[in-house]
Design an enzyme around this catalytic site. Structure first.
Site, PDB file in Angstrom:
ATOM      1  N   ARG A 211       0.913  -1.144  -0.136  1.00  0.00           N
ATOM      2  CA  ARG A 211       0.264   0.097  -0.024  1.00  0.00           C
ATOM      3  C   ARG A 211       0.829   1.177   0.019  1.00  0.00           C
ATOM      4  NH1 ARG A 211      -3.934  -3.344   2.766  1.00  0.00           N
ATOM      5  NH2 ARG A 211      -2.781  -3.315   4.694  1.00  0.00           N
ATOM      6  N   ASP A 250     -15.677  -4.067  -6.143  1.00  0.00           N
ATOM      7  CA  ASP A 250     -15.809  -5.238  -5.138  1.00  0.00           C
ATOM      8  C   ASP A 250     -17.219  -5.792  -5.099  1.00  0.00           C
ATOM      9  OD1 ASP A 250     -13.675  -6.279  -2.683  1.00  0.00           O
ATOM     10  OD2 ASP A 250     -15.717  -7.061  -2.717  1.00  0.00           O
ATOM     11  N   ALA A 280     -15.572  -8.595 -11.012  1.00  0.00           N
ATOM     12  CA  ALA A 280     -14.323  -7.842 -11.399  1.00  0.00           C
ATOM     13  C   ALA A 280     -14.324  -8.171 -12.953  1.00  0.00           C
ATOM     14  CB  ALA A 280     -13.102  -8.304 -10.742  1.00  0.00           C
ATOM     15  N   ASP A 300      -6.000  -7.253  -6.605  1.00  0.00           N
ATOM     16  CA  ASP A 300      -5.699  -8.210  -5.357  1.00  0.00           C
ATOM     17  C   ASP A 300      -6.789  -9.254  -5.231  1.00  0.00           C
ATOM     18  OD1 ASP A 300      -4.446  -9.214  -3.301  1.00  0.00           O
ATOM     19  OD2 ASP A 300      -4.800  -7.855  -2.100  1.00  0.00           O
ATOM     20  N   CYS A 340      -2.381 -14.233  -3.712  1.00  0.00           N
ATOM     21  CA  CYS A 340      -2.043 -14.735  -2.614  1.00  0.00           C
ATOM     22  C   CYS A 340      -2.211 -16.169  -1.955  1.00  0.00           C
ATOM     23  CB  CYS A 340      -3.149 -14.009  -1.488  1.00  0.00           C
ATOM     24  SG  CYS A 340      -4.806 -14.270  -1.870  1.00  0.00           S
TER      25      CYS A 340
HETATM   26  N1  SAH Z   1      -6.872  -5.641  -1.846  1.00  0.00           N
HETATM   27  C1  SAH Z   1      -7.541  -5.877  -0.493  1.00  0.00           C
HETATM   28  C2  SAH Z   1      -7.948  -7.232  -0.289  1.00  0.00           C
HETATM   29  C3  SAH Z   1      -8.675  -7.701  -1.181  1.00  0.00           C
HETATM   30  S1  SAH Z   1      -9.466  -9.390  -0.545  1.00  0.00           S
HETATM   31  C4  SAH Z   1      -6.529  -5.117   0.565  1.00  0.00           C
HETATM   32  O1  SAH Z   1      -5.375  -5.001   0.474  1.00  0.00           O
HETATM   33  O2  SAH Z   1      -7.542  -4.627   1.669  1.00  0.00           O
HETATM   34  C5  SAH Z   1     -10.375  -9.674  -1.762  1.00  0.00           C
HETATM   35  C6  SAH Z   1     -11.806  -8.940  -2.214  1.00  0.00           C
HETATM   36  O3  SAH Z   1     -12.224  -9.505  -3.323  1.00  0.00           O
HETATM   37  C7  SAH Z   1     -12.698  -9.431  -1.000  1.00  0.00           C
HETATM   38  O4  SAH Z   1     -13.221  -8.189  -0.721  1.00  0.00           O
HETATM   39  C8  SAH Z   1     -14.210  -9.881  -2.101  1.00  0.00           C
HETATM   40  O5  SAH Z   1     -15.288  -9.237  -1.844  1.00  0.00           O
HETATM   41  C9  SAH Z   1     -13.603  -9.641  -3.327  1.00  0.00           C
HETATM   42  N2  SAH Z   1     -14.300 -10.348  -4.257  1.00  0.00           N
HETATM   43  C10 SAH Z   1     -14.128 -11.720  -4.473  1.00  0.00           C
HETATM   44  N3  SAH Z   1     -14.804 -12.078  -5.616  1.00  0.00           N
HETATM   45  C11 SAH Z   1     -14.878 -11.036  -6.292  1.00  0.00           C
HETATM   46  C12 SAH Z   1     -15.315 -10.707  -7.873  1.00  0.00           C
HETATM   47  N4  SAH Z   1     -15.612 -11.993  -8.528  1.00  0.00           N
HETATM   48  N5  SAH Z   1     -15.284  -9.747  -8.218  1.00  0.00           N
HETATM   49  C13 SAH Z   1     -15.212  -8.337  -7.241  1.00  0.00           C
HETATM   50  N6  SAH Z   1     -14.566  -8.591  -6.087  1.00  0.00           N
HETATM   51  C14 SAH Z   1     -14.803  -9.910  -5.517  1.00  0.00           C
END
Ligand code: SAH
Length: 393
Positions: A211, A250, A280, A300, A340
């Site tokens: 970040r 999200d 996404a 991410d 991850c």
């Molecule tokens: N980048 C964030 C962590 C991401 S965790 C940070 O640093 O805090 C992964 C996220 O992806 C979650 O919030 C989940 O709600 C979202 N997610 C899961 N599947 C998804 C999809 N198909 N499209 C968009 N978001 C999604």
């Protein structure tokens, strides 16, 4: 029960070799004759020839039957506390004065397998991986609270497993009743953390250094996109860095509400930015159709490969995602792609960012990052090294 009077378990040849290298897990099939013991029982490990290999705690229900704490010695409350204190002390060198959210203990990577403790300002959240520490934690918690009081921590709470009943996922162990939400500081940046309902132990602390990097990249990059934005940590970082318009995407609408409060906590008006509740891939398709372009992209996603079996499918999904990202990346833009999953190695992950995957040949890999130093791993424990953060420009 302590290691001295504990049961000695014989390991198969390959399990013995793994423990000798410092791997902290013994799977049930690594035991010559798996016993029946209560979870939390201290055991000693030996090779088929009787060579002493280590001491650990028994887990009756998980596929990991023994978590190995060290080569030898008693494994009692005092020994556990000593290890925990050593983990706390190690943080002094790694965490600056303007950060009050960080991992105090990273389980296996800190030689206290299964014990994760995250600090969120005045709250410490404990997560137990496996059942082996269940009989110990109630006794340890007040002592942990006493040590952490010196750092300004007033509550120690346990993060419960998802399958336990109840909405609120934290249970107080020692000190004050923690509130559901806290505001933490990360390199001076404010972040609201949902301790009661959020993911992980509340936030993704492992992305702290990344970040900070995104914040530095925000300068002179007008349009930023944060995909899988969760509580908007990368979004706030980009905006604080100077990105004029940040789009957070999200599927979870509640995460956007938290993100917007974090924008305000940093003196940023969320109305100047976009928060899109969408899948996404659907978002990227629509953005490409509109001809939208972004100067800075952070991606991410949740783990696409929870195990070895799902790895080929995960790699295909990463390639598809990265190809879609490349279509909306402006010329001269910066792409930060994270994974991850510990089953996807750094080289595997880079394969999903090659020219064929991206459908363009103008990008270079300028950096590859992993976890910050408060998330240590062990050389022999690849499972602990899950985070990859590739920066292409
Ligand atoms: N980048 C964030 C962590 C991401 S965790 C940070 O640093 O805090 C992964 C996220 O992806 C979650 O919030 C989940 O709600 C979202 N997610 C899961 N599947 C998804 C999809 N198909 N499209 C968009 N978001 C999604």
């Amino acid at each position: 029960m302590t290691a001295r009077d504990s049961k000695t378990l014989r390991l198969t040849r390959s399990a013995a070799a793994s423990v000798r290298r410092g791997h902290p897990w013994v799977f049930r099939e690594g035991l010559a004759r798996p016993p029946k013991l209560d979870s939390g029982t201290a055991v000693s490990l030996a090779s088929e020839e009787g060579e002493p290999l280590g001491v650990g705690l028994w887990d009756e229900s998980s596929p990991i039957a023994v978590r190995v704490f060290g080569k030898s010695g008693r494994l009692d409350e005092r020994a556990l506390l000593e290890r925990i204190n050593r983990a706390f002390a190690r943080r002094e060198a790694f965490v600056g004065p303007d950060t009050d959210a960080y991992r105090l203990c990273n389980g296996e990577g800190d030689h206290v397998p299964g014990l994760v403790i995250d600090r969120y300002a005045h709250v410490a959240i404990v997560r137990l991986d496996g059942d082996h520490l269940d009989p110990w934690i109630e006794k340890l918690a007040p002592k942990i609270a006493r040590v952490l009081a010196g750092r300004g921590v007033r509550s120690v709470a346990l993060r419960r497993a998802r399958d336990e009943a109840g909405d609120r996922r934290i249970r107080p162990l020692a000190g004050d009743e923690p509130e559901d939400r806290v505001i933490v500081r990360e390199n001076g940046m404010a972040m609201e953390v949902d301790l009661a309902h959020g993911q992980k132990t509340g936030a993704f602390l492992d992305q702290r250094d990344n970040r900070a990097r995104v914040r530095a990249f925000g300068a002179r990059r007008a349009r930023a996109l944060n995909l899988y934005s969760y509580a908007g940590g990368f979004s706030v970082a980009a905006a604080l860095g100077g990105a004029a318009h940040v789009t957070s995407v999200d599927v979870a609408a509640a995460a956007h509400a938290t993100a917007q409060r974090s924008f305000r906590a940093n003196g940023l008006d969320p109305a100047n930015h976009a928060f899109v509740t969408a899948d996404a891939f659907a978002f990227l398709e629509a953005a490409a159709r509109r001809g939208d372009k972004f100067d800075l992209i952070v991606s991410d996603p949740p783990s696409f490969a929870p195990n070895e079996r799902t790895k080929p499918r995960a790699l295909t999904a990463y390639r598809k995602l990265h190809g879609a990202l490349a279509k909306v990346l402006a010329p001269g833009g910066l792409l930060c792609a994270a994974s991850c999953s510990s089953h996807v190695s750094a080289e595997d992950f880079l394969d999903t960012l090659d020219d064929a995957a991206l459908g363009r040949d103008d990008l270079s890999l300028v950096a590859m990052h992993g976890q910050p130093p408060d998330h240590p791993t062990l050389p022999a424990w690849f499972e602990g090294r899950y985070l990859k953060f590739a920066v292409l420009a």
